[in-house]
Design a protein around this motif. Structure first.
Motif, PDB file in Angstrom:
ATOM      1  N   PHE A  85      11.436 -16.449  15.591  1.00  0.00           N
ATOM      2  CA  PHE A  85      11.265 -15.238  16.406  1.00  0.00           C
ATOM      3  C   PHE A  85      12.320 -14.188  16.060  1.00  0.00           C
ATOM      4  O   PHE A  85      12.148 -13.009  16.335  1.00  0.00           O
ATOM      5  CB  PHE A  85      11.326 -15.585  17.893  1.00  0.00           C
ATOM      6  N   THR A  86      13.413 -14.625  15.436  1.00  0.00           N
ATOM      7  CA  THR A  86      14.452 -13.731  14.938  1.00  0.00           C
ATOM      8  C   THR A  86      15.286 -14.528  13.938  1.00  0.00           C
ATOM      9  O   THR A  86      15.053 -15.724  13.766  1.00  0.00           O
ATOM     10  CB  THR A  86      15.351 -13.209  16.092  1.00  0.00           C
ATOM     11  N   ALA A  87      16.239 -13.872  13.289  1.00  0.00           N
ATOM     12  CA  ALA A  87      17.087 -14.600  12.339  1.00  0.00           C
ATOM     13  C   ALA A  87      17.959 -15.599  13.104  1.00  0.00           C
ATOM     14  O   ALA A  87      18.737 -15.209  13.970  1.00  0.00           O
ATOM     15  CB  ALA A  87      17.962 -13.620  11.573  1.00  0.00           C
ATOM     16  N   LEU A  88      17.832 -16.886  12.786  1.00  0.00           N
ATOM     17  CA  LEU A  88      18.516 -17.936  13.525  1.00  0.00           C
ATOM     18  C   LEU A  88      19.604 -18.629  12.724  1.00  0.00           C
ATOM     19  O   LEU A  88      20.194 -19.601  13.187  1.00  0.00           O
ATOM     20  CB  LEU A  88      17.497 -18.986  14.004  1.00  0.00           C
ATOM     21  N   GLY A  89      19.883 -18.143  11.512  1.00  0.00           N
ATOM     22  CA  GLY A  89      20.905 -18.792  10.688  1.00  0.00           C
ATOM     23  C   GLY A  89      20.330 -19.965   9.916  1.00  0.00           C
ATOM     24  O   GLY A  89      19.187 -20.388  10.124  1.00  0.00           O
ATOM     25  N   THR A  90      21.133 -20.524   9.025  1.00  0.00           N
ATOM     26  CA  THR A  90      20.642 -21.563   8.114  1.00  0.00           C
ATOM     27  C   THR A  90      20.356 -22.889   8.811  1.00  0.00           C
ATOM     28  O   THR A  90      19.635 -23.721   8.264  1.00  0.00           O
ATOM     29  CB  THR A  90      21.657 -21.791   6.981  1.00  0.00           C
ATOM     30  N   ALA A  91      20.923 -23.105  10.000  1.00  0.00           N
ATOM     31  CA  ALA A  91      20.609 -24.335  10.746  1.00  0.00           C
ATOM     32  C   ALA A  91      19.890 -24.041  12.055  1.00  0.00           C
ATOM     33  O   ALA A  91      19.256 -24.942  12.618  1.00  0.00           O
ATOM     34  CB  ALA A  91      21.885 -25.125  11.031  1.00  0.00           C
ATOM     35  N   GLY A  92      19.960 -22.808  12.547  1.00  0.00           N
ATOM     36  CA  GLY A  92      19.289 -22.464  13.800  1.00  0.00           C
ATOM     37  C   GLY A  92      17.784 -22.662  13.725  1.00  0.00           C
ATOM     38  O   GLY A  92      17.150 -23.150  14.668  1.00  0.00           O
ATOM     39  N   GLY A  93      17.200 -22.292  12.586  1.00  0.00           N
ATOM     40  CA  GLY A  93      15.767 -22.496  12.407  1.00  0.00           C
ATOM     41  C   GLY A  93      15.408 -23.972  12.343  1.00  0.00           C
ATOM     42  O   GLY A  93      14.367 -24.401  12.866  1.00  0.00           O
ATOM     43  N   LEU A  94      16.261 -24.748  11.704  1.00  0.00           N
ATOM     44  CA  LEU A  94      16.027 -26.198  11.625  1.00  0.00           C
ATOM     45  C   LEU A  94      16.014 -26.802  13.027  1.00  0.00           C
ATOM     46  O   LEU A  94      15.161 -27.644  13.343  1.00  0.00           O
ATOM     47  CB  LEU A  94      17.105 -26.868  10.772  1.00  0.00           C
ATOM     48  N   TYR A  95      16.952 -26.366  13.870  1.00  0.00           N
ATOM     49  CA  TYR A  95      17.004 -26.908  15.226  1.00  0.00           C
ATOM     50  C   TYR A  95      15.842 -26.387  16.068  1.00  0.00           C
ATOM     51  O   TYR A  95      15.253 -27.133  16.864  1.00  0.00           O
ATOM     52  CB  TYR A  95      18.335 -26.555  15.879  1.00  0.00           C
ATOM     53  N   HIS A  96      15.494 -25.130  15.903  1.00  0.00           N
ATOM     54  CA  HIS A  96      14.395 -24.541  16.678  1.00  0.00           C
ATOM     55  C   HIS A  96      13.077 -25.276  16.403  1.00  0.00           C
ATOM     56  O   HIS A  96      12.287 -25.509  17.326  1.00  0.00           O
ATOM     57  CB  HIS A  96      14.266 -23.058  16.333  1.00  0.00           C
ATOM     58  N   ILE A 190      20.956 -35.847  11.974  1.00  0.00           N
ATOM     59  CA  ILE A 190      21.696 -34.587  11.934  1.00  0.00           C
ATOM     60  C   ILE A 190      21.341 -33.696  13.117  1.00  0.00           C
ATOM     61  O   ILE A 190      22.116 -32.831  13.529  1.00  0.00           O
ATOM     62  CB  ILE A 190      21.429 -33.832  10.597  1.00  0.00           C
ATOM     63  N   PHE A 191      20.147 -33.914  13.715  1.00  0.00           N
ATOM     64  CA  PHE A 191      19.733 -33.072  14.835  1.00  0.00           C
ATOM     65  C   PHE A 191      20.618 -33.284  16.058  1.00  0.00           C
ATOM     66  O   PHE A 191      20.714 -32.405  16.914  1.00  0.00           O
ATOM     67  CB  PHE A 191      18.259 -33.317  15.171  1.00  0.00           C
ATOM     68  N   GLN A 192      21.276 -34.434  16.158  1.00  0.00           N
ATOM     69  CA  GLN A 192      22.234 -34.640  17.245  1.00  0.00           C
ATOM     70  C   GLN A 192      23.421 -33.695  17.085  1.00  0.00           C
ATOM     71  O   GLN A 192      23.933 -33.145  18.070  1.00  0.00           O
ATOM     72  CB  GLN A 192      22.698 -36.097  17.255  1.00  0.00           C
ATOM     73  N   THR A 193      23.850 -33.488  15.852  1.00  0.00           N
ATOM     74  CA  THR A 193      24.938 -32.546  15.588  1.00  0.00           C
ATOM     75  C   THR A 193      24.481 -31.119  15.878  1.00  0.00           C
ATOM     76  O   THR A 193      25.219 -30.328  16.485  1.00  0.00           O
ATOM     77  CB  THR A 193      25.401 -32.669  14.123  1.00  0.00           C
ATOM     78  N   PHE A 194      23.262 -30.772  15.452  1.00  0.00           N
ATOM     79  CA  PHE A 194      22.728 -29.441  15.752  1.00  0.00           C
ATOM     80  C   PHE A 194      22.686 -29.212  17.265  1.00  0.00           C
ATOM     81  O   PHE A 194      23.038 -28.138  17.756  1.00  0.00           O
ATOM     82  CB  PHE A 194      21.312 -29.292  15.184  1.00  0.00           C
TER      83      PHE A 194
END
Length: 438
Positions: A85-96, A190-194
């Motif tokens: 929905f917007t720029a979420l960063g290199t890991a924000g999209g992965l978590y979203h 890794i999603f626990q870290t995110f």
């Protein structure tokens, strides 16, 4: 079961790639005859048991729909585009999109930045990651020069175990010549870290008494800064150092460099994509008695491109390091070297194109010279990478670089265009040198 995620950003990114990204999304810009991220997809489908490829970015879905459909048809693997929905960063999209990535219970997933180009050692990375039982993230790493390393994520590695003991993203002083290539394989844990990073950001947002917190920024997570830097030294991050070719694709000049290396890789993997010396375009196939154009080195010519041949064919040379895209027309006596000619472009008789990109639908007249300055890594420095200098130097002058014609540019006959950038839909009337034509 494995998955792969390709991060492509959005239209607000890739500004250094203009004017080429004004009429086509940067991830779809053709390099060596294929859209940039198709090279990523080809590398992924060669990994055994990789079942799905997800493309993450915030380009409008309509701009990627046809490409995704074509890739599914060609590679027979599930490929989807997920729009942020917007720029979420290199890991924000992965978590979203964590539920989409975790569905099917994959044991691990690759993450590839869309603006890197390489001879991707994904199978080797997978094997390495599986050997390191404690690894949450395995980073593809390579050597850079001491001076250039500060422009990348720098890795300090235990030589015996390959563990990343220290990581700094674009440090202000020298840390290490081992750099992050923007290619990873992550365990599903890794999603626990995110989640921990995300929850901390949310808590900070709600605890901000000033009310200045930005809710969108609270969802932005950077893999390099928010994840790799804190995890370094914990025994959960490892790096696989590779000597394979790798480069970033930040500027138009780097596209020429990437084009050369991908064409070179075709020798061992897709020889059928390289033009042979007897190539002629579709309109020429019936004229078997006519001589063919002279192909030098590695050249890609789309099957629908037309390369004319005449009695003066001895003056007509293509290559090395040339890609000619769909529907392009190359007239007799033309010389092209170290260049990309995009779809629908026309280059008329006896013109010369060196170190340049000719935009879609552009027209170059007869006896015209279009030339840029190569910006390759320094061949005398081991591990040197592409420099990505700004458009202008400290004196306010245009830095020498390749010449770029935006889409539908018209260059008249008998002029010289040197080290210049021409924005789309311009009709030139004279010669230019070291200028941006707005």
């Amino acid at each position: 079961m494995l998955k792969a995620v390709i991060l492509i950003g959005g239209p607000l990114k890739g500004t250094r790639f203009r004017p080429l990204s004004l009429d086509i999304p940067k991830p779809l810009f053709p390099v060596a005859g294929l859209p940039m991220i198709q090279h990523h997809i080809e590398a992924c489908v060669n990994v055994p048991n990789l079942k799905e490829i997800l493309i993450l970015g915030y380009y409008p879905t309509s701009e990627l729909t046809q490409f995704v459909a074509d890739m599914v048809q060609e590679y027979k693997v599930n490929i989807r585009y997920l729009q942020e929905f917007t720029a979420l960063g290199t890991a924000g999209g992965l978590y979203h999109f964590r539920d989409q990535i975790r569905s099917g219970n994959p044991e691990a997933f690759f993450v590839l930045n869309g603006d890197v180009c390489a001879d991707f050692p994904l199978v080797e990375m997978l094997r390495f990651h599986q050997e390191k039982k404690a690894s949450l993230v395995t980073i593809m790493a390579t050597e850079a020069t001491r001076q250039q390393s500060v422009h990348y994520g720098c890795i300090v590695q235990d030589r015996d175990t390959s563990e990343v003991t220290h990581y700094v993203e674009k440090p202000s002083t020298f840390v290490s010549t081992l750099i992050n290539c923007g290619v990873y394989i992550c365990s599903i844990e890794i999603f626990q870290t995110f989640a921990a990073v995300f929850n901390t950001r949310q808590q900070e947002y709600y605890n901000d008494a000033s009310g200045n917190g930005n809710r969108k920024e609270a969802a932005v997570i950077y893999l390099e800064i928010d994840v790799l830097m804190p995890l370094a030294g914990t025994g959960r991050v490892f790096a696989l150092q590779t000597s394979n070719w790798w480069s970033q694709l930040k500027t138009a000049g780097s596209a020429i460099y990437a084009n050369r290396h991908y064409l070179e890789l075709y020798h061992s993997r897709h020889m059928d994509r390289l033009a042979q010396e007897d190539f002629v375009g579709e309109k020429e196939k019936e004229k078997e008695k006519e001589k063919r154009c002279n192909i030098i080195g590695d050249v890609y010519i789309h099957p629908t491109a037309t390369v004319h041949t005449t009695a003066t064919v001895r003056l007509q040379y293509l290559g090395p390091n040339v890609s000619i895209e769909a529907g392009a027309v190359i007239g007799p006596g033309v010389r092209i070297r170290e260049s990309i000619v995009l779809s629908g472009a026309t280059i008329l008789d006896h013109s010369l194109v060196l170190h340049s990109i000719v935009g879609r639908g552009s027209h170059v007249g007869q006896w015209t010279r279009v030339e840029g300055t190569p910006c390759d890594p320094n061949p005398n420095k081991p591990f040197a990478k592409m420099d990505n200098p700004p458009l202008f130097n400290s004196d306010g002058r245009l830095n020498p670089s390749i010449t770029i014609l935006g889409c539908s540019v018209k260059v008249p006959s008998e002029v010289i265009l040197l080290n210049s950038i021409v924005l789309p839909y311009k009709e030139l009337t004279r010669s230019f040198k070291n200028e941006i034509i707005l």
